[in-house]
Scaffold this motif. Structure first.
Motif, PDB file in Angstrom:
ATOM      1  N   UNK A  23       0.848  -1.187   0.000  1.00 47.41           N
ATOM      2  CA  UNK A  23       0.000   0.000   0.000  1.00 47.41           C
ATOM      3  C   UNK A  23       0.883   1.236   0.000  1.00 47.41           C
ATOM      4  N   UNK A  24       0.566   2.186  -0.878  1.00 42.96           N
ATOM      5  CA  UNK A  24       1.250   3.480  -0.893  1.00 42.96           C
ATOM      6  C   UNK A  24       0.274   4.510  -0.362  1.00 42.96           C
ATOM      7  N   UNK A  25       0.628   5.126   0.768  1.00 46.10           N
ATOM      8  CA  UNK A  25      -0.188   6.187   1.344  1.00 46.10           C
ATOM      9  C   UNK A  25       0.719   7.324   1.790  1.00 46.10           C
ATOM     10  N   UNK A  26       0.126   8.451   2.055  1.00 47.19           N
ATOM     11  CA  UNK A  26       0.764   9.509   2.823  1.00 47.19           C
ATOM     12  C   UNK A  26      -0.013   9.549   4.132  1.00 47.19           C
ATOM     13  N   UNK A  27       0.555   9.019   5.225  1.00 46.70           N
ATOM     14  CA  UNK A  27      -0.205   8.964   6.481  1.00 46.70           C
ATOM     15  C   UNK A  27      -0.758  10.315   6.905  1.00 46.70           C
ATOM     16  N   UNK A  28      -0.111  11.389   6.470  1.00 48.05           N
ATOM     17  CA  UNK A  28      -0.569  12.722   6.839  1.00 48.05           C
ATOM     18  C   UNK A  28      -1.888  13.126   6.206  1.00 48.05           C
ATOM     19  N   UNK A  29      -2.314  12.449   5.122  1.00 50.40           N
ATOM     20  CA  UNK A  29      -3.593  12.851   4.502  1.00 50.40           C
ATOM     21  C   UNK A  29      -4.649  11.744   4.578  1.00 50.40           C
ATOM     22  N   UNK A  30      -4.399  10.757   5.435  1.00 49.33           N
ATOM     23  CA  UNK A  30      -5.317   9.613   5.495  1.00 49.33           C
ATOM     24  C   UNK A  30      -6.391   9.809   6.563  1.00 49.33           C
ATOM     25  N   UNK A  31      -6.266  10.895   7.387  1.00 48.34           N
ATOM     26  CA  UNK A  31      -7.391  11.249   8.248  1.00 48.34           C
ATOM     27  C   UNK A  31      -7.249  10.962   9.718  1.00 48.34           C
ATOM     28  N   UNK A  32      -6.166  11.328  10.355  1.00 45.56           N
ATOM     29  CA  UNK A  32      -6.049  11.203  11.810  1.00 45.56           C
ATOM     30  C   UNK A  32      -5.476   9.881  12.262  1.00 45.56           C
ATOM     31  N   UNK A  33      -5.055   9.868  13.544  1.00 47.68           N
ATOM     32  CA  UNK A  33      -4.345   8.700  14.078  1.00 47.68           C
ATOM     33  C   UNK A  33      -5.213   7.440  14.141  1.00 47.68           C
ATOM     34  N   UNK A  34      -6.502   7.610  14.377  1.00 51.15           N
ATOM     35  CA  UNK A  34      -7.379   6.433  14.433  1.00 51.15           C
ATOM     36  C   UNK A  34      -7.436   5.742  13.074  1.00 51.15           C
ATOM     37  N   UNK A  35      -7.518   6.523  12.016  1.00 50.90           N
ATOM     38  CA  UNK A  35      -7.544   5.952  10.670  1.00 50.90           C
ATOM     39  C   UNK A  35      -6.213   5.292  10.326  1.00 50.90           C
ATOM     40  N   UNK A  36      -5.118   5.952  10.706  1.00 52.72           N
ATOM     41  CA  UNK A  36      -3.793   5.377  10.453  1.00 52.72           C
ATOM     42  C   UNK A  36      -3.650   4.061  11.190  1.00 52.72           C
ATOM     43  N   UNK A  37      -4.097   4.032  12.453  1.00 50.98           N
ATOM     44  CA  UNK A  37      -4.010   2.794  13.238  1.00 50.98           C
ATOM     45  C   UNK A  37      -4.825   1.678  12.593  1.00 50.98           C
ATOM     46  N   UNK A  38      -5.992   2.008  12.069  1.00 47.29           N
ATOM     47  CA  UNK A  38      -6.832   0.989  11.420  1.00 47.29           C
ATOM     48  C   UNK A  38      -6.124   0.408  10.208  1.00 47.29           C
TER      49      UNK A  38
END
Length: 357
Positions: free
Chosen positions: A101-116
């Motif tokens: 998966x290629x993401x930018x964790x900074x635009x994925x929507x907060x720590x809860x979303x990143x953790x998911x």
């Protein structure tokens, strides 16, 4: 010649392709067919496989793309990475079947979303590429540092820490700009600040001509300094050319030998043969050879014999005839119309010997 030394990085796996550590430097591309066009994507994937790609990325804009991607993955000849922005639910869906998966964790929507997303990736040990790009920097870094190399580095370090705080280290990093100098500077400065493998590239590099120049300078520079574990040469609308140029950069930099290295002279008034036609035939007939051979096709005797000493197989053209030379030893003298075929016979013999080692 100084010994090439590559930075030792953590090794991860994208499908069956290892990245980092002592793994070969892999070559990537990205499909430009819409992901919902399943047949079109599969056709492009086969083209890339035959061109020599190792990994391919696809865009995923919505759930229709994600569902199509599941079907594509079932038939894909290559490992697939999904490119997702803003919608973490798409990453959760794709994590069930995708290779990376290629993401930018900074635009994925907060720590809860990143953790998911991280939790979903942990289940299958799917690597995450943190993709930092000059064109999509988080506001806090652009406000503080402007559109600078320092802003890119701070964004990368911030996003790395987000994943590390969630106890996830199956990570690779890209830190791309469309400018050659800043690309080199960013990757070079970040290299000493983390252990993760680097995905190299110049983003938005333009059409074939400009991309080839920019990528050769930036990626060649980084590779020669031991930086880089996987790479993409980005071109506007040139799918298989991306792979061809990427492999040439690896080959001609001396970093990773694969396929023939053709040495040929610049045309001048000394030439007494149709060197251009000969080179075209040699390029076409040797393009699929994987053996790392040096072959020389020279148009006159001035430099030909000297070059032949360092080549596995060489042609030295003369007037109406020429020599075939292997490692400095003459093995045949032929008339012009037989010379290239005789030369290619010797190249195939050398390639077969290499493959049977």
């Amino acid at each position: 010649m100084s010994e090439y030394k590559r930075f030792k990085t953590k090794q991860i796996s994208v499908g069956g392709v290892k990245i980092g550590g002592d793994a070969p430097i892999s070559v990537q591309s990205m499909l430009f067919t819409k992901t919902q066009d399943i047949q079109g994507c599969l056709e492009q994937l086969m083209q890339l496989k035959f061109a020599g790609a190792d990994i391919v990325r696809l865009a995923c804009l919505d759930i229709k793309d994600a569902r199509a991607l599941r079907q594509i993955k079932e038939q894909s000849p290559l490992p697939l990475i999904v490119d997702i922005h803003f919608n973490h639910n798409l990453a959760l869906y794709c994590a069930e079947f995708i290779d990376g998966i290629r993401i930018n964790p900074g635009n994925i929507g907060g720590k809860e979303n990143i953790k998911a997303v991280v939790d979903a990736c942990k289940q299958r040990k799917i690597p995450i590429r943190i993709g930092v790009n000059h064109g999509s920097l988080e506001k806090q870094f652009e406000i503080k540092h402007g559109r600078s190399v320092e802003a890119l580095i701070q964004s990368a370090l911030y996003n790395i820490k987000l994943l590390e705080d969630l106890d996830y280290t199956e990570i690779k990093i890209s830190i791309k700009t469309s400018d050659v100098q800043s690309t080199i500077e960013a990757y070079t400065k970040l290299r000493n600040l983390c252990e993760y493998p680097f995905h190299l590239g110049v983003t938005e590099a333009g059409t074939k001509f400009h991309s080839t120049i920019k990528s050769s300078i930036a990626l060649g520079n980084l590779l020669l300094n031991g930086i880089g574990d996987t790479l993409r040469v980005s071109m506007t609308g040139e799918l298989c050319e991306e792979i061809k140029v990427a492999k040439a950069i690896l080959q001609d930099s001396g970093v990773q030998k694969s396929g023939v290295n053709i040495i040929s002279c610049p045309t001048c008034g000394r030439i007494q043969s149709d060197l251009l036609s000969a080179i075209k035939i040699v390029e076409e007939k040797t393009k699929d050879i994987k053996a790392p051979l040096n072959i020389s096709v020279m148009g006159c005797a001035v430099n030909a014999l000297g070059e032949a000493k360092g080549a596995d197989v060489a042609i030295a053209f003369g007037k109406n005839e020429g020599l075939v030379i292997k490692r400095g030893e003459i093995v045949a003298k032929c008339k012009y119309d037989k010379l290239v075929d005789r030369f290619l016979e010797e190249v195939k013999i050398e390639a077969a010997l290499w493959e049977n080692k």
